[in-house]
Design a protein around this motif. Structure first.
Motif, PDB file in Angstrom:
ATOM      1  N   VAL A  32      55.950-104.102  -8.425  1.00  0.00           N
ATOM      2  CA  VAL A  32      56.624-103.247  -9.505  1.00  0.00           C
ATOM      3  C   VAL A  32      55.313-102.162  -9.238  1.00  0.00           C
ATOM      4  O   VAL A  32      56.142-100.413  -9.648  1.00  0.00           O
ATOM      5  N   VAL A  33      53.737-101.881  -9.055  1.00  0.00           N
ATOM      6  CA  VAL A  33      53.057-100.808  -9.301  1.00  0.00           C
ATOM      7  C   VAL A  33      53.837 -99.695  -8.619  1.00  0.00           C
ATOM      8  O   VAL A  33      53.378 -98.081  -8.764  1.00  0.00           O
ATOM      9  N   SER A  34      54.120 -99.992  -7.425  1.00  0.00           N
ATOM     10  CA  SER A  34      54.337 -99.546  -6.148  1.00  0.00           C
ATOM     11  C   SER A  34      55.296 -98.127  -6.586  1.00  0.00           C
ATOM     12  O   SER A  34      55.918 -97.096  -5.813  1.00  0.00           O
ATOM     13  N   ALA A  35      56.249 -98.525  -7.614  1.00  0.00           N
ATOM     14  CA  ALA A  35      57.774 -97.731  -8.176  1.00  0.00           C
ATOM     15  C   ALA A  35      56.735 -96.879  -8.711  1.00  0.00           C
ATOM     16  O   ALA A  35      57.759 -95.920  -9.412  1.00  0.00           O
TER      17      ALA A  35
ATOM     18  N   TYR B  16      41.209 -99.270  -5.633  1.00  0.00           N
ATOM     19  CA  TYR B  16      42.338-100.114  -6.615  1.00  0.00           C
ATOM     20  C   TYR B  16      43.221 -99.626  -6.796  1.00  0.00           C
ATOM     21  O   TYR B  16      44.044-100.588  -6.770  1.00  0.00           O
ATOM     22  N   LEU B  17      44.038 -99.013  -6.987  1.00  0.00           N
ATOM     23  CA  LEU B  17      45.037 -98.210  -6.802  1.00  0.00           C
ATOM     24  C   LEU B  17      46.253 -98.192  -5.715  1.00  0.00           C
ATOM     25  O   LEU B  17      46.871 -98.378  -5.852  1.00  0.00           O
TER      26      LEU B  17
ATOM     27  N   LEU C  33      47.611 -88.775 -11.678  1.00  0.00           N
ATOM     28  CA  LEU C  33      45.889 -87.737 -12.157  1.00  0.00           C
ATOM     29  C   LEU C  33      44.661 -88.745 -11.905  1.00  0.00           C
ATOM     30  O   LEU C  33      44.194 -88.342 -11.516  1.00  0.00           O
ATOM     31  N   LEU C  34      44.946 -89.881 -12.308  1.00  0.00           N
ATOM     32  CA  LEU C  34      43.917 -91.217 -12.177  1.00  0.00           C
ATOM     33  C   LEU C  34      42.950 -91.328 -10.799  1.00  0.00           C
ATOM     34  O   LEU C  34      42.507 -91.459 -10.193  1.00  0.00           O
ATOM     35  N   LYS C  35      44.134 -91.512  -9.522  1.00  0.00           N
ATOM     36  CA  LYS C  35      43.812 -91.373  -8.399  1.00  0.00           C
ATOM     37  C   LYS C  35      43.113 -89.930  -7.885  1.00  0.00           C
ATOM     38  O   LYS C  35      42.366 -90.599  -7.168  1.00  0.00           O
ATOM     39  N   ARG C  36      44.109 -89.503  -8.208  1.00  0.00           N
ATOM     40  CA  ARG C  36      42.856 -88.098  -7.919  1.00  0.00           C
ATOM     41  C   ARG C  36      41.846 -87.428  -8.847  1.00  0.00           C
ATOM     42  O   ARG C  36      41.227 -86.715  -8.138  1.00  0.00           O
ATOM     43  N   GLY C  37      41.603 -87.614  -9.958  1.00  0.00           N
ATOM     44  CA  GLY C  37      40.554 -87.059 -10.720  1.00  0.00           C
ATOM     45  C   GLY C  37      39.345 -88.060 -10.544  1.00  0.00           C
ATOM     46  O   GLY C  37      38.658 -87.400 -10.900  1.00  0.00           O
TER      47      GLY C  37
END
Length: 326
Positions: A166-169, A137-138, A126-130
């Motif tokens: 880690v974040v890719s998971a 950065y994401l 939602l952060l990436k799309r919103g």
């Protein structure tokens, strides 16, 4: 050469716009039937910039590692970060269980850790799309660029970061990707968490974080980023199939057909190796599924299931020895 330069043209107002190119070239780069989105444009234009200035960037990052030393460093970094994730998340769960305000919520929820992991993935999406301004950065900190890492023998680059291991998971490319992984985590995670506790879920998720990228580094041969919770989902599936092989399940879309979990896992392994073979020998038709990461997740779940079996056998042997001595 990571990306053909003719595939993209830059604009001052819009960072990434696809140039007119043939269907064959698009399929070769993104996989057949793959539609492009803003993430793809950012990823591959960043790759193109990295390719153009790679010598300066590598010099800025320090000396290049040989392939063997880089692989050892990658394994050490991935193992460290996945272990930190497991330990840190376990401490958070223990603190939440001791908290008077959160303990009631945890007790009322049938699988709080599973729902929390799904919620983190949903929040990032939602952060990436919103907020489009957060997308670079994401993508940088959340999309695992094994192609850049293996090509230049380097883990941290201006367009990728070690945190992506880690974040890719928790990062997903589109809503369908997120929905499918969330559905798998919900069905498998709730069963495992209710049967084995939250530590099992965190251990399996951590095994997916470690084994997925490792197998991707060793076996992946496409230029797409590695992301999604599918490796963790495969770890949970392999764990349940190893612990409960005789349970009958219905494949999605086939309600009248049933098979045991053990046979379902065998079929998944065959499908995974078929995808790997297509990626190696027919790269134009490889698609965008990370079969190498899926195989790593299957191995991780199998390893954890056998670890629990070994621990159970040791406890039984010690109890038997104690009764004999007594």
């Amino acid at each position: 050469m990571l990306v053909p330069r003719l595939l993209f043209r830059t604009s001052n107002r819009n960072l990434f716009q696809p140039c007119k190119t043939s269907i064959v070239k698009r399929n070769l780069l993104f996989g057949r039937g793959r539609s492009l989105n803003d993430d793809d444009f950012f990823i591959f234009q960043a790759s193109d910039k990295y390719r153009v200035s790679r010598e300066a960037k590598i010099y800025w990052q320090g000396p290049r590692w040989s392939k063997f030393l880089f692989t050892m460093r990658f394994v050490g970094t991935s193992l460290t970060l996945s272990s930190l994730f497991f330990v840190g998340s376990s401490l958070i769960v223990e603190s939440a269980e001791k908290s008077p305000s959160l303990s009631n919520i945890i007790n009322e929820s049938k699988a709080p850790v599973t729902f929390s992991l799904i919620g983190i993935s949903g929040a990032l999406f939602l952060l990436k799309r919103g907020i489009p301004g957060l997308t670079p950065y994401l993508v940088k900190f959340g999309y695992l660029r094994l192609d850049v890492m293996s090509l230049f023998n380097i883990i941290r680059s201006p367009y990728s970061n070690a945190s992506s291991l880690v974040v890719s998971a928790f990062s997903h490319r589109d809503f369908l990707h997120l929905a499918f992984n969330a559905y798998a985590l919900y069905n498998l995670g709730t069963f495992i968490e209710q049967s084995y506790g939250p530590q099992a879920i965190l251990a399996l998720y951590s095994s997916g974080i470690f084994f997925g990228p490792l197998f991707g580094l060793l076996l992946q041969r496409v230029r797409l980023p590695t992301l999604g919770a599918s490796a963790a989902g495969m770890a949970m599936f392999s764990f349940v199939a190893t612990e409960w092989p005789a349970i009958n399940v219905h494949p999605i879309g086939l309600p009248d057909f049933q098979m045991t979990l053990q046979n379902a896992m065998y079929a998944t392994v065959v499908w995974t190796f078929f995808g790997l073979g297509r990626m190696w020998f027919l790269p134009r038709y490889a698609g965008s599924i990370d079969h190498a990461g899926h195989l790593g997740g299957l191995v991780g779940g199998w390893v954890y299931a056998n670890y629990l079996k070994r621990q159970k056998q040791l406890r039984q042997a010690q109890a038997k020895k104690w009764f004999i001595v007594w």
